[in-house]
Design a protein around this motif. Structure first.
Motif, PDB file in Angstrom:
ATOM      1  N   LEU A 111      -4.554   2.118  -2.646  1.00 49.14           N
ATOM      2  CA  LEU A 111      -4.301   1.495  -3.947  1.00 49.14           C
ATOM      3  C   LEU A 111      -5.518   1.525  -4.865  1.00 49.14           C
ATOM      4  CD1 LEU A 111      -2.397  -1.605  -2.556  1.00 49.14           C
ATOM      5  CD2 LEU A 111      -1.357   0.234  -3.890  1.00 49.14           C
ATOM      6  N   ASN A 112      -6.618   2.107  -4.407  1.00 50.07           N
ATOM      7  CA  ASN A 112      -7.850   2.066  -5.199  1.00 50.07           C
ATOM      8  C   ASN A 112      -7.697   2.713  -6.564  1.00 50.07           C
ATOM      9  OD1 ASN A 112      -9.245   0.710  -3.205  1.00 50.07           O
ATOM     10  ND2 ASN A 112     -10.179   2.553  -2.333  1.00 50.07           N
ATOM     11  N   GLU A 113      -7.033   3.846  -6.617  1.00 47.83           N
ATOM     12  CA  GLU A 113      -6.873   4.548  -7.891  1.00 47.83           C
ATOM     13  C   GLU A 113      -6.032   3.723  -8.861  1.00 47.83           C
ATOM     14  OE1 GLU A 113      -5.080   8.726  -9.750  1.00 47.83           O
ATOM     15  OE2 GLU A 113      -5.165   8.439  -7.570  1.00 47.83           O
ATOM     16  N   LEU A 114      -4.954   3.129  -8.374  1.00 45.33           N
ATOM     17  CA  LEU A 114      -4.112   2.299  -9.235  1.00 45.33           C
ATOM     18  C   LEU A 114      -4.890   1.089  -9.730  1.00 45.33           C
ATOM     19  CD1 LEU A 114      -1.348   1.681 -10.477  1.00 45.33           C
ATOM     20  CD2 LEU A 114      -0.709   0.580  -8.321  1.00 45.33           C
ATOM     21  N   ALA A 115      -5.671   0.479  -8.863  1.00 44.67           N
ATOM     22  CA  ALA A 115      -6.462  -0.689  -9.260  1.00 44.67           C
ATOM     23  C   ALA A 115      -7.497  -0.325 -10.316  1.00 44.67           C
ATOM     24  CB  ALA A 115      -7.137  -1.300  -8.038  1.00 44.67           C
TER      25      ALA A 115
ATOM     26  N   PHE B 223      -4.467  -5.650 -11.961  1.00 42.42           N
ATOM     27  CA  PHE B 223      -4.070  -5.284 -10.607  1.00 42.42           C
ATOM     28  C   PHE B 223      -5.247  -5.533  -9.679  1.00 42.42           C
ATOM     29  CE2 PHE B 223      -3.040  -2.343  -7.134  1.00 42.42           C
ATOM     30  CZ  PHE B 223      -1.682  -2.594  -6.966  1.00 42.42           C
ATOM     31  N   GLN B 224      -5.094  -6.495  -8.761  1.00 39.69           N
ATOM     32  CA  GLN B 224      -6.158  -6.863  -7.839  1.00 39.69           C
ATOM     33  C   GLN B 224      -5.771  -6.525  -6.410  1.00 39.69           C
ATOM     34  OE1 GLN B 224      -6.256 -11.031  -9.887  1.00 39.69           O
ATOM     35  NE2 GLN B 224      -8.133 -10.866  -8.693  1.00 39.69           N
ATOM     36  N   LEU B 225      -6.760  -6.232  -5.593  1.00 35.61           N
ATOM     37  CA  LEU B 225      -6.530  -5.880  -4.200  1.00 35.61           C
ATOM     38  C   LEU B 225      -7.056  -6.981  -3.290  1.00 35.61           C
ATOM     39  CD1 LEU B 225      -7.599  -2.117  -4.203  1.00 35.61           C
ATOM     40  CD2 LEU B 225      -5.355  -3.102  -4.698  1.00 35.61           C
ATOM     41  N   GLU B 226      -6.292  -7.282  -2.254  1.00 36.85           N
ATOM     42  CA  GLU B 226      -6.700  -8.230  -1.224  1.00 36.85           C
ATOM     43  C   GLU B 226      -6.425  -7.600   0.138  1.00 36.85           C
ATOM     44  OE1 GLU B 226      -8.113 -11.109  -0.831  1.00 36.85           O
ATOM     45  OE2 GLU B 226      -8.197 -12.011  -2.836  1.00 36.85           O
ATOM     46  N   ALA B 227      -7.485  -7.327   0.888  1.00 40.07           N
ATOM     47  CA  ALA B 227      -7.319  -6.797   2.236  1.00 40.07           C
ATOM     48  C   ALA B 227      -7.097  -7.958   3.200  1.00 40.07           C
ATOM     49  CB  ALA B 227      -8.562  -6.007   2.644  1.00 40.07           C
ATOM     50  N   ALA B 228      -5.919  -8.001   3.813  1.00 39.76           N
ATOM     51  CA  ALA B 228      -5.579  -9.102   4.713  1.00 39.76           C
ATOM     52  C   ALA B 228      -4.455  -8.674   5.639  1.00 39.76           C
ATOM     53  CB  ALA B 228      -5.156 -10.342   3.923  1.00 39.76           C
ATOM     54  N   ASP B 229      -4.401  -9.316   6.798  1.00 34.99           N
ATOM     55  CA  ASP B 229      -3.324  -9.104   7.754  1.00 34.99           C
ATOM     56  C   ASP B 229      -2.177 -10.031   7.383  1.00 34.99           C
ATOM     57  OD1 ASP B 229      -1.606  -8.969   9.917  1.00 34.99           O
ATOM     58  OD2 ASP B 229      -3.180  -9.102  11.427  1.00 34.99           O
ATOM     59  N   ALA B 230      -1.020  -9.467   7.070  1.00 37.30           N
ATOM     60  CA  ALA B 230       0.128 -10.273   6.638  1.00 37.30           C
ATOM     61  C   ALA B 230       0.553 -11.277   7.686  1.00 37.30           C
ATOM     62  CB  ALA B 230       1.310  -9.365   6.285  1.00 37.30           C
ATOM     63  N   ASN B 231       0.236 -11.012   8.955  1.00 40.13           N
ATOM     64  CA  ASN B 231       0.640 -11.906  10.039  1.00 40.13           C
ATOM     65  C   ASN B 231      -0.345 -13.037  10.291  1.00 40.13           C
ATOM     66  OD1 ASN B 231       3.194 -11.127  11.163  1.00 40.13           O
ATOM     67  ND2 ASN B 231       2.242  -9.214  11.781  1.00 40.13           N
TER      68      ASN B 231
ATOM     69  N   SER C 207       0.790  -1.229   0.000  1.00 43.93           N
ATOM     70  CA  SER C 207       0.000   0.000   0.000  1.00 43.93           C
ATOM     71  C   SER C 207       0.823   1.280   0.000  1.00 43.93           C
ATOM     72  CB  SER C 207      -0.963   0.009   1.201  1.00 43.93           C
ATOM     73  OG  SER C 207      -0.249  -0.029   2.421  1.00 43.93           O
ATOM     74  N   ARG C 208       2.084   1.229   0.442  1.00 42.97           N
ATOM     75  CA  ARG C 208       2.858   2.471   0.523  1.00 42.97           C
ATOM     76  C   ARG C 208       4.360   2.161   0.523  1.00 42.97           C
ATOM     77  NH1 ARG C 208       0.948   1.253   5.593  1.00 42.97           N
ATOM     78  NH2 ARG C 208       2.478   1.305   7.303  1.00 42.97           N
ATOM     79  N   GLY C 209       5.154   3.220   0.430  1.00 41.68           N
ATOM     80  CA  GLY C 209       6.604   3.099   0.537  1.00 41.68           C
ATOM     81  C   GLY C 209       7.220   2.194  -0.503  1.00 41.68           C
ATOM     82  N   LEU C 210       8.206   1.404  -0.082  1.00 40.59           N
ATOM     83  CA  LEU C 210       8.924   0.540  -1.009  1.00 40.59           C
ATOM     84  C   LEU C 210       8.016  -0.551  -1.570  1.00 40.59           C
ATOM     85  CD1 LEU C 210      12.407   0.178   0.726  1.00 40.59           C
ATOM     86  CD2 LEU C 210      11.549   1.987  -0.780  1.00 40.59           C
ATOM     87  N   GLY C 211       7.064  -1.028  -0.767  1.00 38.56           N
ATOM     88  CA  GLY C 211       6.130  -2.032  -1.259  1.00 38.56           C
ATOM     89  C   GLY C 211       5.294  -1.525  -2.411  1.00 38.56           C
TER      90      GLY C 211
END
Length: 264
Positions: free
Chosen positions: A43-47, A53-61, A15-19
């Motif tokens: 990331l909505n605008e990019l998607a 380009f697909q979005l997945e809302a999830a906790d990486a942990n 969502s931000r920075g280097l990622g």
């Protein structure tokens, strides 16, 4: 540019920075990208602009999320960039809870995703790239257990590579260790903290670091690994790109290998 055409990349922490830079570089390279973040709204605008380009809302942990998303998308490339912001204070001002923040977040996240990659496993020819930190080499005295956690991420990528080799899975694993940069929320906060510790201005401190690593630099580095322009391994990331870690023997760089085409 279609260096990554017919390949699917899953970017954890996009969502931000280097990622964000890594995700955008994969899109520009022609890959189909799945961007994973706890909050996907940046990331909505990019998607909306990119059909691949697909979005997945999830906790990486979340270990269940790691297994679920890997099974759902079967990516050719997995980029693990997510991480927690450490508490920026000297050792004696840390609590164990603040000191261990990155062990309970960054290391835990890396463990779950690498474990699921090996257990699934991903297809032969797949690649996993773990974003560690230059602190894994240089240390970071104002960030508690951050440097140790980042060093462990590097070790874990190597351990996973060894296990993949033992099982002949033909999956490669790399670790990328970027130098401190003001182009991330963590890097900006760390720059302020270290400048104050040294009694210099932020500009003076940044001047000592040299040219910064930008999201675009990170994106190019990950693409160079994904296209096999640079062989899998552990690398420092500077403004000039991927470099062998201090004390490491130079790595031979073979000619790029065409991306493997996959049937979906």
């Amino acid at each position: 540019m279609n260096q990554l055409a017919d390949r699917r990349a899953l970017v954890v922490g996009a969502s931000r920075g280097l990622g964000r830079g890594v995700a955008e570089a994969f899109v520009a390279g022609g890959a189909s990208v799945v961007a994973v973040a706890r909050d996907t709204s940046p990331l909505n605008e990019l998607a909306a602009r990119q059909k691949n380009f697909q979005l997945e809302a999830a906790d990486a942990n979340d270990p269940a999320a790691a297994g679920r998303l890997l099974r759902k998308y079967r990516p050719d490339i997995v980029a693990l960039v997510a991480g927690a912001a450490p508490s920026l204070r000297p050792l004696q001002q840390q609590t164990w809870e603040s000191f261990s923040t990155n062990w309970n977040a960054d290391v835990r996240m890396t463990f779950h995703w690498l474990r699921e990659v090996l257990l699934l496993p991903l297809r032969p020819g797949s690649q996993v790239i773990v974003m560690s930190s230059g602190a894994a080499i240089m240390g970071s005295p104002l960030s508690g257990g951050y440097a140790g956690a980042k060093a462990t991420q590097r070790f874990m990528a190597d351990y996973a590579a060894q296990e993949a080799g033992r099982a002949d899975l033909q999956i490669t694993f790399s670790a990328v260790m970027p130098r401190l940069t003001p182009f991330t929320d963590l890097g900006k906060a760390a720059t302020e903290a270290y400048a104050a510790r040294m009694g210099v201005t932020e500009a003076e401190y940044l001047g000592q670091l040299g040219k910064p690593v930008t999201p675009e630099v990170a994106g190019r580095a990950f693409v160079s690994l994904a296209t096999r322009e640079v062989p899998a391994g552990a690398y420092m990331l500077t403004a000039d790109g991927l470099q062998p870690p201090p004390g490491a023997a130079p790595v031979a760089r073979p000619e790029p290998t065409p991306a493997l085409k996959k049937e979906r």
